[in-house]
Design an enzyme around this catalytic site. Sequence first.
Site, PDB file in Angstrom:
ATOM      1  N   CYS B 398       0.894  -1.159   0.000  1.00 46.70           N
ATOM      2  CA  CYS B 398       0.000   0.000   0.000  1.00 46.70           C
ATOM      3  C   CYS B 398       0.928   1.204   0.000  1.00 46.70           C
ATOM      4  O   CYS B 398       1.752   1.319  -0.907  1.00 46.70           O
ATOM      5  CB  CYS B 398      -0.945  -0.035   1.185  1.00 46.70           C
ATOM      6  SG  CYS B 398      -0.198  -0.465   2.749  1.00 46.70           S
ATOM      7  N   TRP B 402       2.281  -1.369   6.128  1.00 49.49           N
ATOM      8  CA  TRP B 402       2.071  -1.930   7.470  1.00 49.49           C
ATOM      9  C   TRP B 402       0.614  -1.931   7.902  1.00 49.49           C
ATOM     10  O   TRP B 402       0.302  -2.372   8.988  1.00 49.49           O
ATOM     11  CB  TRP B 402       2.965  -1.245   8.505  1.00 49.49           C
ATOM     12  CG  TRP B 402       2.924   0.275   8.507  1.00 49.49           C
ATOM     13  CD1 TRP B 402       1.841   1.062   8.390  1.00 49.49           C
ATOM     14  CD2 TRP B 402       4.050   1.151   8.649  1.00 49.49           C
ATOM     15  NE1 TRP B 402       2.200   2.368   8.435  1.00 49.49           N
ATOM     16  CE2 TRP B 402       3.548   2.464   8.609  1.00 49.49           C
ATOM     17  CE3 TRP B 402       5.426   0.944   8.818  1.00 49.49           C
ATOM     18  CZ2 TRP B 402       4.390   3.580   8.717  1.00 49.49           C
ATOM     19  CZ3 TRP B 402       6.250   2.058   8.939  1.00 49.49           C
ATOM     20  CH2 TRP B 402       5.735   3.369   8.875  1.00 49.49           C
ATOM     21  N   ARG B 444      -1.485   3.164  16.255  1.00 48.42           N
ATOM     22  CA  ARG B 444      -2.872   2.945  15.830  1.00 48.42           C
ATOM     23  C   ARG B 444      -3.822   2.850  17.022  1.00 48.42           C
ATOM     24  O   ARG B 444      -4.978   3.258  16.946  1.00 48.42           O
ATOM     25  CB  ARG B 444      -2.966   1.662  14.994  1.00 48.42           C
ATOM     26  CG  ARG B 444      -2.182   1.684  13.695  1.00 48.42           C
ATOM     27  CD  ARG B 444      -2.821   2.579  12.657  1.00 48.42           C
ATOM     28  NE  ARG B 444      -1.977   2.673  11.472  1.00 48.42           N
ATOM     29  CZ  ARG B 444      -1.177   3.694  11.216  1.00 48.42           C
ATOM     30  NH1 ARG B 444      -1.115   4.725  12.055  1.00 48.42           N
ATOM     31  NH2 ARG B 444      -0.435   3.718  10.120  1.00 48.42           N
TER      32      ARG B 444
END
EC number: 3.1.3.95
Lengths: 543, 625
Positions: B398, B402, B444
Amino acid sequence: MEFSELIRTGQAQAELLRGPEMPPLRGTLCVTGHHLLLSPGPQATPDLWLLLLRSVDSIEKRVAGDAGTITLRCKDLRVLQLDIEGVEATLDIARSIEALSSLESVITSFPFFYRPKGLRLGEAWHFHPPERYYKRVARETRAWRLSEANEDFSLCPSYPRAVIVPRAVDDDALALSARFRHGGRFPVLSYYHAPSGTVLLRSSQPLTGPQKRRCADDEELLRAVLAGARPGARGFIVDTRSAQAAKQARMTGGGTEAKAAYPGWKRLHRPLERGRPLQESFVRLVEACGDPEQSMDRWLSRLDGCRWLSHVKEALSTACLAAQGMEWEGACILVHGAEGTDSTLLVTSLAQLILDPLSRTMAGFQELIEREWIQAGHPFQLRCAHSAFSHTRPKHEAPIFLLFLDCVWQLGRQFPLSLEFGEGMLLALFDHSYASPFGTFLCNSEKERCLCEVRTRTHSLWSGLNQPKEQRKLRNPLYVPNPLAIWPSVEPQSLRLWQGLFLRWTHPPEPSEVAWEKVWQIATDQEKTEGSQPTDSASEPQP
Amino acid sequence: MASAPTSKYNSHSLENESIKRTSRDGVNRDIGEALPRLPGETRITDKEVIYICPFNGPIKGRVYITNYRLYLRSLETHLEFSHGVRGLTTWSQLKDASLQDSALILDVPLGVISRIEKMGGATSRGENSYGLDITCKDMRNLRFALKQEGHSRRDMFEILTRYAFPLAHSLPMFAFLNEEKFDVDGWMVYNPVEEYRRQGLPNHHWRITFINKCYELCDTYPALLVVPYRASDDDLRRVATFRSRNRIPVLSWIHPENKTVIVRCSQPLVGVSGKRNKDDEKYLDVIRETNRQINKLTIYDARPNVNAVANKATGGGYESDDAYHNAELFFLDIHNIHVMRESLKKVKDIVYPNVEESHWLSSLESTHWLEHIKLVLTGAIQVADRVSSGKSSVVVHCSDGWDRTAQLTSLAMLMLDSYYRSIEGFEILVQKEWISFGHKFASRIGHGDKNHADADRSPIFLQFIDCVWQMSKQFPTAFEFNERFLIIILDHLYSCRFGTFLYNCESAREKQKVTERTVSLWSLINSNKDKFKNPFYTKEINRVLYPVASMRHLELWVNYYIRWNPRIKQQPNPVEQRYMELLALRDEYIKRLEELQLANSPKLSDPSTSPSSPSQMMPHVQTHF
C-alpha cells in the site's frame, strides 16, 4: 379432464442449468401430467431429474435460431434454465408447462395421484387437533368444553367441526355469536396457559357496523372467559389493525369491540401488515436477493427498503405482547384482525411457541401447525397460489405462513437448543405449503378438505416427514427440552435475513451443511456412548 | 444453559466473566471489597460515585481505581431488563416482573480509555450534571457523576489521567508491572525460523537473510527476512533506497506445491518525476523468475488508484508498466486509515448507547463499515486466488506496507493455509504478519497516550479481526478458535495487561526487552485453550477457503460492536456450551471404556472388525459397542 390434452409435445432434447453451483444436466426432457422429467442419457436407471409442475411459479421462453430457452422460476425461489433443441419443441413445452402448472382443480392435483412406497393412505391423518388439544386443556381446568356445534360447518365455514369454548356458553349462544362475527369466526380457545391459568383466544372482527351493533351472546361469551379464568381476571383484545383501520371497518359492516360492551376487556391495537403490502415486500426481497448485479453496495438499504424484517419484527413483538399478557399479567388474550385467518393466526401460533415448551417439540410443532393454521382455516390455497415470481397481479396471495416460518427461524437462531426441529423442517414446510405431493396444505378450510376427501385420498405431509430417513435433515440434534418461555429479542440488529431460505439457491450451502453434519455426528456419538454401558460391552461374549 | 425468561441477562456479563477468569489465574481479591486484583496490581483510590448507566439510569456505586483497572460495584441492587421487548409501559405490573435485581459491576482496564473529560462545573445545576465523561476504545463511554462540594472529582480525574495515560506521566505501562505467571510461555509461540521451515524455507530459490539483524536495513522490519536466493545483500540495500521506509519486498508465504509466493513491501519511491530504480526492477524480476513458467508478476496495490497517484506528490507512487515490463499492477480500492477511523466512529454513533432503530440497515449502510470489510476481503481473495491457482506470484503493498498490506497478506494466508486456522497457527500469523512486520500498534491504538485525537489512530487490526470473524461465520468448521478467542484478542489489544501488542515494531520491542519484562497474551490464551475452541472444527489440510465477499453475506458483528447493550440478546453461544458438556461426558465414557478394554485386551484382537466411530474429529476413538 385428460392431462394429455394439455401436453403439446412428448419430449425434446435439452440441457438443464440449475444455478452456478450445480453441473448442467443433458438429456431427454419430457412433460407428464404433473411433472417435468429429464432423463440423462440412454441408461434407464440413473438419476432422473424431476420437477413438480405445480411448483413452477413463472415461465419465460426465448427462441433464437433453432433452439430455445425456457426459464422456470419456482415457488421455492429456485431459478432453472432449460436450453431446448428446436423452436417448436420449446414453444410446445413452454405451453404445456404453463397450462399444467396453473390448473386450479384440487382433485386433479398431484397429491391425489401420489402413492409413495412405504406409506399407507390414511396414515398420520390421525391428527384430530381440537379433540386432542381439548384433552390437554381438560386435564387442567373444567372451564372449557369441546363443542361440535360446527359439525356441518354451518356456524363457520372456515372453522373445523369441533372447537373449544367456555363451558358456560351453550351452542345456541355460539350460533348467535357466530352471526355477530366476520365469517362466523366466534371467539374460540387457541391455547391454555397452565402456569398462569389464562387463555389465548382468537376470532374475527365483530360486525358492529356503522350503528355500533352489539350482541349479548358475544359479550356473554367473553365475560364467561374471564369468569372461567379466575375472579377479577382481566382481558386484553389484541387487534392486529390500527385503531383507525378498525374504526373504518365499521363502514363495511365490521368494527371492533366497544369498551362499554365488554367490561374487563381492554383493547390494544398492534397493526400488522398483510395481504398485498406483505406480498409486495416478499416480491421485492426475492428480487433483491436474486439480483445478479455484482455492485450491491446499496444492499443494506435495499434490504431495509423491502421491509420484510420490519414485518418479522412486528409479528414477533405482537406475539410477545400477547404472551407477556398471559405469563406476567395473568390476563386472558383475544387476538383478531378483520377476518381472523391471517395475522391472527400468526400471533396466536407464535405466542404459543414462546410460551409452550410442548409446541417446540417435533410432534408439538406439527400439531400446532395443524391446529393453528390448517384447521384454523388459513386459506393456504389462496395465499400460496403463487410465490414471489408470478407476473399475474396478486389477488389473494400473501406470504403470511412464510412470515410465520421466518419468525420461528429467528426464534431458533436466538434459542438454538430450545426447538426440537431445525431449519430443514422450516424449509420443508415452506416448500410444501406452496407445492407439494402431499395433501396437508391443500384447500382453504376443513370444509373444503372434506368435500375433496383430502384425508382419505391423499397422503399426509406429516407421515412423509416423520419417516426415519428424513429425521437427520429435520431435527435439531442439540435439542434440550426447555420448560421455560423463550422471549426473543426483537431489536433490529437481533433479527437477521433468513439466508438459508432467501439465498438458498445463490450461495453454496456446503459449509453450513458440513457444520450441521458435524453437529449430528457429535450428538449421535453421544447417544451411542450414553446408550451402551461400558460394563455391558466388556462383558459381551466375543467370538 | 437453556434460555429462560427469568434468566438474568446480565448487561455486564463480560466484566463478570473476566473476574472469573482472573480469579482462576490466581488473582487476589481485596477481602470485603471483592475487588479483583492481578499480581502486580495495586490499589490507588476509591470513591463513591453515581454511574450514569445509559441503559438503566443513574446507579450509586463505589469505584476503585488501581494501576490497571477501574472497577465499580453498585451499592444498591439495580433493575435491568431481562428481555428484548419494549414499549410495554401500558402494563403496570409488567415493569416489575421484567426487571431483575442484581448488583452491577463495571470492570474496565484503564488501557481502553481514550479520553477523560470533566462534565459540568462547580456551579452546574441539575442532578448528576457534575462529574467525569470517559470515552473508551472498545465501543462504549462511561459517565460518572460526583458530589459538587469540594472539587470531589479532582483527584479521581487526576489519578485516572495518570494511570490511563502513563506515557505522559513517565510511568510504566501496566504490562511491565504485571506479575502474572502462566504454565505456558506465549513468547515461545512464534519462532520465525521454525515458521519458515514449516513453509519449506529456505529452498533453492529463497534464502533466509540476517541482513536486518540489527535493524539497520529497515528499522520497522523483523530481524529475519526471506528473500530470493539470487539477490545479494548488496542488492537488497540498493532496493531499500527505492522503497518507502526501506520496506523492501520480502516473502510472506510460499505455496507448498506450485511454489508461487506472497511478497510484501511498501510503495516504490517514484515521485512526481517518475523515478526508476534498476535494482528494484531487477529484484522484482528475480522474484518472478523463482517460478520459471510464469511470465508476469502480479502486483496488488491496496490503495484506490487516485490515492496511489496522489502519493507521487509526496515521493511515493506505484510500479509503472514502462519500468516493470514483466509485472501487472492492480489497485484494490481499499481506503486509508483515516477513512476507516471515521467509518468506525459512525458505527459507534449508531450503536452506542442506543441502537438506531428506525432504518437500522440503512444507517448501518451509511457507516460504510461493511463495505470496507468487503473490499478488504475481496482484495485478499484475489491474492489467494492468484497464488493458489499458480497463475503468478503476488507482490502486495500500500503506502508504507504496514496497514492494508498486513490485512491483505494475513487474510490471504488464512484462506490458503489451514495451519493458520488453528489457535496457535493464528497466533503465529498475528505475531508474524502484524507484530513482527511493524504494524504500528502503539500509534494505531495509542497505548497509554492521552492524545485521543491523534490522526495516527485507526482500527485497522480490528477490521482484520472482523474479516476473520466474517470468514468463521461462513465456514463454521474451518477454524479451531471461536468468537471468544477473537474478542479476547481485541480486549487485550487495548488493555495493556500484556506486552504482545505494545510498541510499533520489533526493534522498539527488543530495546524495551518486552519479551523479558512482560507477559504474552498467548500465555493466557494457551493455558486456557478449551475455552477458545470451536466445537465444529474439522481439521482439513490444503483446503483453500474463499469466503463470499458480497454484501449479502456480510453482517455486523453484533456480539462485539453492540455487546454493551443489555437489550441485545447475547447468549454465550449455547451450542458450544452444550457441545462442551457432551464432549466432557464422552471423554469420561471413553476413559472408562479404555480402562475396561485394557482389562479385557486379549478379547479385542482385530480392530477392523469392530464398528468405528463416526466421528472424524477424534479418529483415535474406536468405540467397541
